[in-house]
Design a protein around this motif. Structure first.
Motif, short mmCIF file in Angstrom:
data_model
loop_
_atom_site.label_atom_id
_atom_site.label_comp_id
_atom_site.label_asym_id
_atom_site.label_seq_id
_atom_site.Cartn_x
_atom_site.Cartn_y
_atom_site.Cartn_z
N UNK A 1 0.96 -0.97 -0.01
CA UNK A 1 0.02 0.03 0.57
C UNK A 1 0.67 1.32 0.03
N UNK A 2 0.49 2.25 -0.53
CA UNK A 2 1.25 3.24 -0.78
C UNK A 2 0.55 4.82 -0.53
N UNK A 3 0.53 5.57 0.12
CA UNK A 3 -0.55 6.88 0.05
C UNK A 3 -0.41 7.91 -1.09
N UNK A 4 -1.79 8.79 -1.49
CA UNK A 4 -1.17 9.13 -2.25
C UNK A 4 -2.42 10.46 -2.59
N UNK A 5 -1.21 11.59 -2.75
CA UNK A 5 -2.02 13.00 -2.48
C UNK A 5 -2.12 13.69 -4.03
N UNK A 6 -3.19 13.97 -3.84
CA UNK A 6 -3.59 14.57 -5.46
C UNK A 6 -3.98 16.74 -4.85
N UNK A 7 -3.28 16.67 -5.29
CA UNK A 7 -3.31 18.00 -4.92
C UNK A 7 -3.43 18.92 -5.99
N UNK A 8 -4.52 19.97 -5.69
CA UNK A 8 -4.98 20.81 -6.69
C UNK A 8 -4.37 21.91 -7.33
N UNK A 9 -3.43 22.85 -6.74
CA UNK A 9 -2.72 23.70 -6.79
C UNK A 9 -1.85 24.29 -5.60
N UNK A 10 -1.47 25.09 -6.15
CA UNK A 10 -0.04 25.63 -4.89
C UNK A 10 -0.40 28.05 -5.53
N UNK A 11 0.05 28.23 -4.95
CA UNK A 11 0.17 29.56 -4.47
C UNK A 11 1.23 29.85 -3.88
N UNK A 12 1.89 31.04 -3.59
CA UNK A 12 2.17 31.59 -2.76
C UNK A 12 2.20 32.97 -1.76
N UNK A 13 2.52 32.99 -0.41
CA UNK A 13 1.81 33.47 0.82
C UNK A 13 3.34 34.00 1.07
N UNK A 14 3.12 35.04 1.54
CA UNK A 14 3.91 36.05 2.63
C UNK A 14 3.66 35.68 4.29
N UNK A 15 5.07 36.35 4.56
CA UNK A 15 4.54 35.41 6.22
C UNK A 15 3.58 36.61 6.41
N UNK A 16 3.76 37.45 6.02
CA UNK A 16 3.05 39.30 6.63
C UNK A 16 1.25 38.53 6.00
N UNK A 17 1.05 38.13 5.14
CA UNK A 17 -0.36 37.83 4.79
C UNK A 17 -0.85 36.79 5.60
N UNK A 18 0.27 35.82 5.45
CA UNK A 18 -0.41 34.53 6.89
C UNK A 18 -0.64 35.41 8.14
N UNK A 19 -0.27 36.31 8.54
CA UNK A 19 -0.49 36.08 10.28
C UNK A 19 -1.60 37.25 10.18
N UNK A 20 -2.23 37.35 8.61
CA UNK A 20 -3.75 38.60 8.75
C UNK A 20 -4.86 37.46 8.16
N UNK A 21 -4.52 36.18 8.20
CA UNK A 21 -5.88 35.29 7.42
C UNK A 21 -6.55 35.42 8.99
N UNK A 22 -7.96 35.16 8.38
CA UNK A 22 -8.58 35.08 9.25
C UNK A 22 -9.75 34.13 8.69
N UNK A 23 -10.94 33.76 9.26
CA UNK A 23 -11.73 33.09 8.83
C UNK A 23 -12.80 33.52 8.63
N UNK A 24 -13.80 32.88 6.63
CA UNK A 24 -14.07 33.84 5.67
C UNK A 24 -13.24 33.54 4.74
#
Length: 298
Positions: free
Chosen positions: A150-173
């Protein structure tokens, strides 16, 4: 682990033992021992690819008993060497790894203190002082069985880049936009293809669009997937109360000969059993049994 009384080996000793087991698996008579003669001649093959010792008197007794009787046990050493080198194939070996094109005979040598691998040939015994790589025994992993792991498969939809500053501002919604749609299929951090999705499910396609030649063939890409091996000393079932006692110093009984019943698993699947050993001071597991049962993964 030293409390287990592990068998200690050097890498050289391990290679010699592997050679003995490999040849015995091929039905070749081989054992460890020392020559029972005063001195032996050194010989090497193919410019030193491997070396050994032999008794020219024993060799002559095997290839020409009548001539050996005439010369006697104290026959001229120069004559024996000349007879040996004049023979087109003075030694024949059942082990394919010991096949040779040319053989060179050296001078007499004193018997080493440690035991050597001794092979019986039609031309007498040969003691090996150096060996080439030896084929392993017949008990190997079956490619058909490997395909069932058995092997585990990961299906990746896509990717994006995110800065540390933008990550700190993330919120629900908040909505994270996918910059690049990849549709990669990955396993063990290795990209193995692309996938396509429709209302019926997911279809996987290899990037090179190659297909397997036979059902048991492993594609090069899949064959290189890394597998994380786990070495299990023993498995025990205890209650939560007993587990608490273990934290307080209570001893858990060790199964008899646990160090000789190590389970080797990958992705939770048993692939081999073996003995825990020390090779050049490092822990290792000498395989004693290979799992061959074909798995049916649902």
């Amino acid at each position: 682990m030293n409390a287990l009384g592990l068998r200690q080996l050097t890498s050289t000793e391990q290679a010699w033992q592997q050679a003995q087991k490999g040849w015995q698996a091929q039905g070749i008579e081989v054992s460890f021992g020392l020559p029972d003669v005063d001195a032996c001649h050194v010989f090497s093959v193919d410019g030193g690819r491997w070396q050994g010792l032999l008794s020219l008197h024993e060799w002559l007794s095997c290839v020409s008993p009548a001539l050996a009787e005439i010369l006697g046990s104290t026959g001229d050493d120069g004559q024996l060497q000349a007879l040996f080198m004049a023979t087109p194939r003075p030694l024949e070996f059942a082990a394919t790894e010991l096949a040779y094109d040319s053989l060179q005979l050296g001078q007499k040598s004193q018997i080493p203190a440690s035991a050597m691998l001794c092979l019986k040939t039609p031309q007498g015994r040969v003691w090996l002082t150096d060996i080439p790589a030896v084929m392993k025994g017949q008990d190997k992993l079956d490619p058909a069985w490997l395909l069932t792991l058995p092997v585990q498969l990961i299906f990746e939809i896509g990717c994006s880049k995110l800065s540390q500053r933008a990550k700190a501002r993330l919120g629900v919604g908040d909505v994270l936009l996918i910059s690049e749609e990849t549709h990669w299929v990955k396993s063990c951090d290795v990209r193995i293809g692309r996938y396509w999705q429709n209302e019926d499910g997911i279809m996987i396609e290899r990037e090179d669009e190659a297909h397997l030649a036979t059902p048991t063939e492993i594609p090069d890409l899949l064959a290189e997937l890394p597998l994380r091996l786990e070495f299990i000393l023993q498995q025990s079932t205890v209650s939560l109360s007993e587990l608490g006692d273990l934290y307080l110093g209570q001893l858990l009984p060790l199964l008899p000969d646990a160090e000789k019943q190590i389970e080797v698993k990958t992705n939770g699947v048993l692939i081999a059993r073996g003995e825990l050993v020390l090779v050049d001071g490092r822990l290792g597991v000498e395989l004693l049994e290979i799992q061959q049962e074909v798995l049916h993964v649902e």
